[in-house]
Enzyme design. Structure first.
Site, PDB file in Angstrom:
ATOM      1  N   ARG A  51       0.849  -1.196   0.000  1.00 40.31           N
ATOM      2  CA  ARG A  51       0.000   0.000   0.000  1.00 40.31           C
ATOM      3  C   ARG A  51       0.876   1.235   0.000  1.00 40.31           C
ATOM      4  O   ARG A  51       1.904   1.274   0.680  1.00 40.31           O
ATOM      5  CB  ARG A  51      -0.806   0.058   1.295  1.00 40.31           C
ATOM      6  CG  ARG A  51      -1.815  -1.016   1.449  1.00 40.31           C
ATOM      7  CD  ARG A  51      -2.472  -0.838   2.823  1.00 40.31           C
ATOM      8  NE  ARG A  51      -3.107  -2.053   3.255  1.00 40.31           N
ATOM      9  CZ  ARG A  51      -3.441  -2.306   4.522  1.00 40.31           C
ATOM     10  NH1 ARG A  51      -3.176  -1.408   5.478  1.00 40.31           N
ATOM     11  NH2 ARG A  51      -4.031  -3.420   4.837  1.00 40.31           N
ATOM     12  N   ASP A  53       0.867   5.550   0.666  1.00 37.25           N
ATOM     13  CA  ASP A  53       0.106   6.622   1.305  1.00 37.25           C
ATOM     14  C   ASP A  53      -0.342   7.664   0.293  1.00 37.25           C
ATOM     15  O   ASP A  53       0.167   7.712  -0.833  1.00 37.25           O
ATOM     16  CB  ASP A  53       0.997   7.341   2.333  1.00 37.25           C
ATOM     17  CG  ASP A  53       1.363   6.454   3.501  1.00 37.25           C
ATOM     18  OD1 ASP A  53       0.500   5.684   3.949  1.00 37.25           O
ATOM     19  OD2 ASP A  53       2.525   6.546   3.952  1.00 37.25           O
ATOM     20  N   ARG A 208       9.864   6.925   4.707  1.00 37.89           N
ATOM     21  CA  ARG A 208       9.752   8.372   4.937  1.00 37.89           C
ATOM     22  C   ARG A 208      10.369   8.765   6.277  1.00 37.89           C
ATOM     23  O   ARG A 208      10.938   9.859   6.413  1.00 37.89           O
ATOM     24  CB  ARG A 208       8.290   8.806   4.865  1.00 37.89           C
ATOM     25  CG  ARG A 208       7.735   8.763   3.436  1.00 37.89           C
ATOM     26  CD  ARG A 208       6.229   8.897   3.392  1.00 37.89           C
ATOM     27  NE  ARG A 208       5.778  10.133   4.019  1.00 37.89           N
ATOM     28  CZ  ARG A 208       4.502  10.421   4.253  1.00 37.89           C
ATOM     29  NH1 ARG A 208       3.553   9.559   3.929  1.00 37.89           N
ATOM     30  NH2 ARG A 208       4.169  11.562   4.827  1.00 37.89           N
TER      31      ARG A 208
END
Lengths: 255, 255
Positions: A51, A53, A208
């Site tokens: 997945r 973001d 991140r």
């Protein structure tokens, strides 16, 4: 019943991430499932490799789905062409569709993922790459970032760099590669700093969060030692900021 | 009075080209002149190295203007910062502002210009680079394109590759370099084909017209010989199609 593997490129800017949500907001999964529905009048579910973001991009996301197309022949090129026709003009493109065996699983069969994080390091703001990279104004020490990054390579408890909402059972992961490289970006000394990471799997926000910490090292606010201590603390509050979504690209998934 | 040189990056998609027009439509020149007006309350005229058409991008366009700022001190960094503040959120960025002597002229002092033309060569349409490259579906023979391109290098009458509206007095130009290179673009065999051209100056549409003809060579519709004959015809009608604006980038101007 045939299982199909899709390789997908998308610009994540205007999507609330990959995953379909109950309130029907615009997501990449929903857009592609809609295109499958338009193609074959079946409401099928995509299973994704990883997945992403909201705002995160992909050059080589992978997903699979099972399609009962009766006795009719269907080849990958025609399938990708049909889905792309329904996806237009959205910034999502099926770059390959191929039949796979029923034991293939986009997520569980993946043996390696490659992420890139793009930082444009210069004072003036972005004309061409807005939404496509993190604009970082203060000069970054790329050599220090790359050296510090090597601390994170290997098998570790990455609790410091996982999102507090991360649902993975274990915070342990094996990071196989984390390179920080500098590229010329413009004719006035601006540089693109690219962080390349490979692992079998990543925790939520891991890339991140590692990038946010490496930027602290690049600015001189953290040292290699600070980064090592942060990793050893095994708590998100020690990990520094989360780099923005717009610099992150899922480049490739290997099987 | 101080002459200032600006180095400028822009995404040309939503602009009717560089040049200010009488009807006040959105152009890059008008946007920057507006930002100068907001900064110093003076309606000044920018002189540009090379006008770009609607949809064409720049990573290193150059323009100059003369500013009477009284006795107040002004440095390049502050000027670029102020102009960028007024330009936001438009996709135009002043990446450098520097004082130059009064004999500097953005157009007439230029001794070399570098253009890139980006072609994404794959069947599936563009997710990330829409408006930022020419999407070409049929496979292109890069080696044949590069070999044919060498016919255009040198001093020639480029009438075949100049727009019928081109206002330059002479159709002769010296093309110093024209390279066609292939780069990996995605994980599914898609390629980016980049055409790099250097010359002191170019005719109107020259780069896009040369690219259109080289694409015919890449497709196998033209040979090296056809290209040579087209050049020798010295008439635009022999020159093949004009490649679309969205693939073209003015990369750099040297002085």
């Amino acid at each position: 019943m045939q299982r199909w593997k899709l390789t997908i490129e998308y610009k994540g800017t205007d999507y609330c991430g990959w995953q379909r949500q109950e309130d029907g907001v615009s997501t990449v999964q929903l857009a592609i499932e809609d295109s499958i529905d338009k193609f074959c009048q079946q409401r099928l579910t995509l299973h994704v490799a990883g997945r992403t973001d909201a705002g995160v991009h992909a050059r080589g996301q992978v997903a699979h789905f099972d399609l009962d197309y009766g006795n009719r022949a269907l080849d990958g090129y025609d399938l990708s062409k049909a889905l792309n026709a329904h996806l237009r003009p959205q910034p999502i493109s099926i770059i390959r569709a191929e039949p796979v065996t029923p034991d293939f699983h986009a997520r569980f069969s993946a043996c390696n993922k490659l992420y890139h994080y793009r930082i444009i390091n210069r004072a003036s703001f972005l004309g061409l790459d807005r939404d496509l990279a993190w604009h970082f104004k203060k000069p970054l020490d790329v050599k220090a970032m790359h050296e510090a990054a090597q601390i994170l390579v290997g098998h570790h408890d990455f609790s410091t760099f996982r999102d507090s909402q991360c649902q993975a059972k274990s915070p342990e992961r094996t990071l196989d590669r984390l390179d920080v490289i500098a590229l010329d970006y413009d004719s006035c000394g601006g540089r693109e700093i690219r962080i390349e990471a490979e692992a079998r799997s990543f925790l939520h926000h891991q890339m991140r969060n590692m990038t946010g910490a490496l930027a602290l090292v690049g600015e001189g606010k953290w040292t290699k030692k600070t980064l090592k201590e942060a990793l050893e603390e095994r708590t998100r509050t020690s990990g520094g900021p989360t780099a923005p979504a717009e610099g992150l690209y899922l480049m490739r998934v290997d099987y």
